[in-house]
Design a protein around this motif. Structure first.
Motif, short mmCIF file in Angstrom:
data_model
loop_
_atom_site.label_atom_id
_atom_site.label_comp_id
_atom_site.label_asym_id
_atom_site.label_seq_id
_atom_site.Cartn_x
_atom_site.Cartn_y
_atom_site.Cartn_z
N LEU A 33 0.98 -1.11 0.24
CA LEU A 33 0.07 0.37 -0.02
C LEU A 33 1.00 1.37 -0.25
O LEU A 33 0.75 2.55 -0.99
CB LEU A 33 -0.84 0.06 1.29
N GLU A 34 1.63 1.21 0.92
CA GLU A 34 3.16 2.25 0.94
C GLU A 34 3.48 2.85 -0.03
O GLU A 34 4.06 3.61 -0.73
CB GLU A 34 3.73 1.57 2.31
N ALA A 35 4.11 1.17 -1.35
CA ALA A 35 4.81 1.90 -2.06
C ALA A 35 3.88 2.88 -3.53
O ALA A 35 4.05 3.36 -4.34
CB ALA A 35 5.28 0.30 -2.61
N LEU A 36 2.35 1.98 -3.30
CA LEU A 36 1.38 2.19 -4.12
C LEU A 36 1.13 3.73 -4.07
O LEU A 36 1.61 4.31 -4.77
CB LEU A 36 0.32 2.24 -4.16
N HIS A 37 1.42 4.42 -2.50
CA HIS A 37 0.92 5.45 -2.56
C HIS A 37 1.78 6.21 -3.14
O HIS A 37 1.63 7.42 -3.12
CB HIS A 37 0.97 5.56 -1.11
N ARG A 38 2.97 5.63 -2.66
CA ARG A 38 3.92 6.84 -3.28
C ARG A 38 4.42 7.01 -4.85
O ARG A 38 4.57 8.30 -5.06
CB ARG A 38 5.76 5.94 -2.77
N ARG A 39 3.89 5.86 -5.54
CA ARG A 39 4.00 5.72 -6.93
C ARG A 39 3.08 6.52 -7.50
O ARG A 39 3.68 7.48 -8.20
CB ARG A 39 4.10 4.73 -7.85
N THR A 40 1.79 6.46 -6.74
CA THR A 40 0.77 7.25 -7.59
C THR A 40 -0.11 8.55 -6.93
O THR A 40 -0.57 9.51 -8.05
CB THR A 40 -0.27 6.51 -7.16
N LYS A 41 0.66 8.84 -5.96
CA LYS A 41 0.16 9.93 -5.45
C LYS A 41 -0.47 10.04 -4.63
O LYS A 41 -1.76 11.70 -4.79
CB LYS A 41 1.08 11.14 -6.26
N VAL A 42 -1.31 9.50 -5.11
CA VAL A 42 -2.89 9.41 -4.24
C VAL A 42 -2.99 8.87 -3.43
O VAL A 42 -2.15 8.02 -2.52
CB VAL A 42 -3.58 7.78 -4.83
N SER A 43 -3.82 9.49 -2.28
CA SER A 43 -3.72 9.39 -0.87
C SER A 43 -3.66 8.26 -0.25
O SER A 43 -4.84 7.42 -0.41
CB SER A 43 -5.21 10.14 -0.65
N LYS A 44 -3.57 8.05 0.91
CA LYS A 44 -3.54 6.44 1.58
C LYS A 44 -4.48 6.03 2.24
O LYS A 44 -5.39 5.46 1.32
CB LYS A 44 -2.70 6.75 3.03
N THR A 45 -5.71 7.27 1.94
CA THR A 45 -6.81 6.60 1.96
C THR A 45 -7.61 5.86 1.16
O THR A 45 -8.07 5.02 1.00
CB THR A 45 -7.96 7.78 3.50
N THR A 46 -7.13 6.60 0.05
CA THR A 46 -8.32 6.62 -1.11
C THR A 46 -7.26 4.70 -1.66
O THR A 46 -8.11 4.21 -1.85
CB THR A 46 -8.13 7.33 -2.16
N VAL A 47 -5.89 5.01 -1.88
CA VAL A 47 -5.64 3.89 -1.95
C VAL A 47 -6.04 2.23 -1.21
O VAL A 47 -6.35 1.05 -1.92
CB VAL A 47 -4.29 4.14 -1.84
N TYR A 48 -5.99 2.42 -0.77
CA TYR A 48 -6.58 1.40 1.42
C TYR A 48 -8.42 1.13 0.22
O TYR A 48 -8.08 -0.09 0.14
CB TYR A 48 -6.81 1.58 2.39
N ARG A 49 -9.05 1.87 0.00
CA ARG A 49 -9.64 2.11 -0.04
C ARG A 49 -9.74 1.06 -1.76
O ARG A 49 -10.98 -0.32 -1.65
CB ARG A 49 -11.35 3.21 -0.13
N VAL A 50 -10.02 1.60 -2.33
CA VAL A 50 -9.52 1.29 -4.24
C VAL A 50 -9.25 -0.16 -3.67
O VAL A 50 -9.35 -1.49 -4.32
CB VAL A 50 -8.73 1.69 -4.80
#
Length: 362
Positions: A33-50
């Motif tokens: 999740l952390e890596a996806l957050h850094r690479r996409t610049k999408v908020s952690k909350t949104t990344v988690y829910r996606v």
């Protein structure tokens, strides 16, 4: 949202979800999740829910170390639902709740009507096997048909959830019948104490024997609550009648009983469902004995709730089984079964007491 996005009618959150999915596809290896957050610049909350949504829908898998990877999209799940009867209000409410829940979860739903008939329910079970559904949700009232249906479903290796009536091999979902009946009996006893100074000639259980002992425990619970509050009522005054959960059948048996006891004034009736309760009410009104009878049902169907709200009705209460919540609970249980999770054998729906004081707020 940017002006360009508005002109293109784009959905920002969907675009972000696709960014996450496409990154995982391009990398070709699990990511956190952390890596996806850094690479996409999408908020952690949104990344988690996606990620939770894609995993739930089968596009992604999450390993024990918390990494996400793309998996081949499985076929869309298909559940089979055998509804009790398209003519019974509570069954209709459960069906609508389940349709909404499966649609929200992205699950196909094959609905068949048991028509309150054992032979039809058995044929429907065979139809589910032919259709190769992933899970069966069974709602039928004949205890004698339960093992036949369960055997056919189990032989096909299909998990099953049984609503209200226990079936072999199946996970149960429904109300705690004894407690629901006890709630109804408490209302009846209170009415007798307040309106008749505790003087009761008869306590009738208008039940559904075909459904088996678990559903009959609604009557047992009601009787026990009345006995506890009014211990002076003799045991022979507690009588079980077969209303079969149907309005006309219930009207007839109650009318027959009241005609055989024309001078008795305090009669409490605990009905297995609201359809039976309304049948009992029909009989009471025909005989003009509303002041002498009090009735409590189960299910809180709209017609019963509207009747309870009326002034001086003999139908004084019902126990709501909160049908609107059935769909979500059933889907959660079904998905847990299919994923191999441990699920309790008995899962209880919420109940809520409805009386004249609360009927207007339902």
């Amino acid at each position: 949202m940017s002006k360009a996005a508005k002109r293109l009618y784009l959905i920002p959150v969907l675009s972000k979800a696709l960014d996450i999915l496409e990154l995982l596809q391009a990398e070709g290896e699990p990511m956190s999740l952390e890596a996806l957050h850094r690479r996409t610049k999408v908020s952690k909350t949104t990344v988690y829910r996606v990620l939770k949504t894609f995993t739930h829908r089968g596009y992604l898998a999450r390993s024990t170390d918390g990494l996400y990877r793309v998996v081949s999209k499985p076929k869309k799940m298909r559940f089979g639902f055998a509804a009790q009867s398209a003519e019974m209000p509570f069954s209709i409410a459960v069906t609508e709740s389940l349709k909404a829940a499966t649609a929200a979860a992205g699950i196909d739903l094959l609905v068949l009507d048991n028509k309150y008939d054992a032979a039809t329910a058995i044929r429907n079970a065979e139809e589910f096997v032919k259709a190769r559904v992933d899970l069966v949700i069974e709602f039928q009232v004949e205890q004698d048909a339960a093992p036949v249906i369960a055997d056919k479903i189990a032989a096909a290796g299909i998990p099953m959830i049984a609503i209200d009536i226990p079936h072999p091999h199946a996970t149960y979902f429904g109300v705690d019948n004894y407690r629901a009946g006890h709630e109804a009996g408490g209302v009846l006893a209170y009415h007798a104490q307040r309106q008749w100074n505790g003087k009761v000639d008869w306590v009738l259980g208008l039940e559904l024997p075909e459904a088996g002992t678990l559903v009959q425990s609604r009557t047992t619970g009601a009787f026990e609550a009345v006995k506890a509050a009014l211990p002076e009522i003799p045991v022979e005054s507690f009588v079980r009648l077969d209303g079969r959960g149907m309005r006309e059948k219930s009207r007839k048996v109650v009318a027959d009983f009241l005609n055989r006891h024309p001078k008795d004034k305090g009669v409490l009736i605990a009905a297995a469902n609201d359809t039976s309760a309304l049948g009992a009410l029909d009989a009471v009104r025909e005989l003009k004995r509303e002041k002498q009878v009090a009735i409590v049902g189960q299910d809180a169907i709209p017609e019963a709730v509207a009747e309870i709200a009326k002034n001086k009705s003999a139908l004084i209460g019902t126990v709501s089984h909160e049908a609107a919540g059935y769909g979500t609970r059933l889907i959660h249980i079904g998905l847990a079964l299919l994923s191999g999770q441990t699920v309790p054998p008995y899962n209880y729906a919420e109940t809520k007491l409805v009386t004249a004081e609360t009927a207007g707020r339902i």
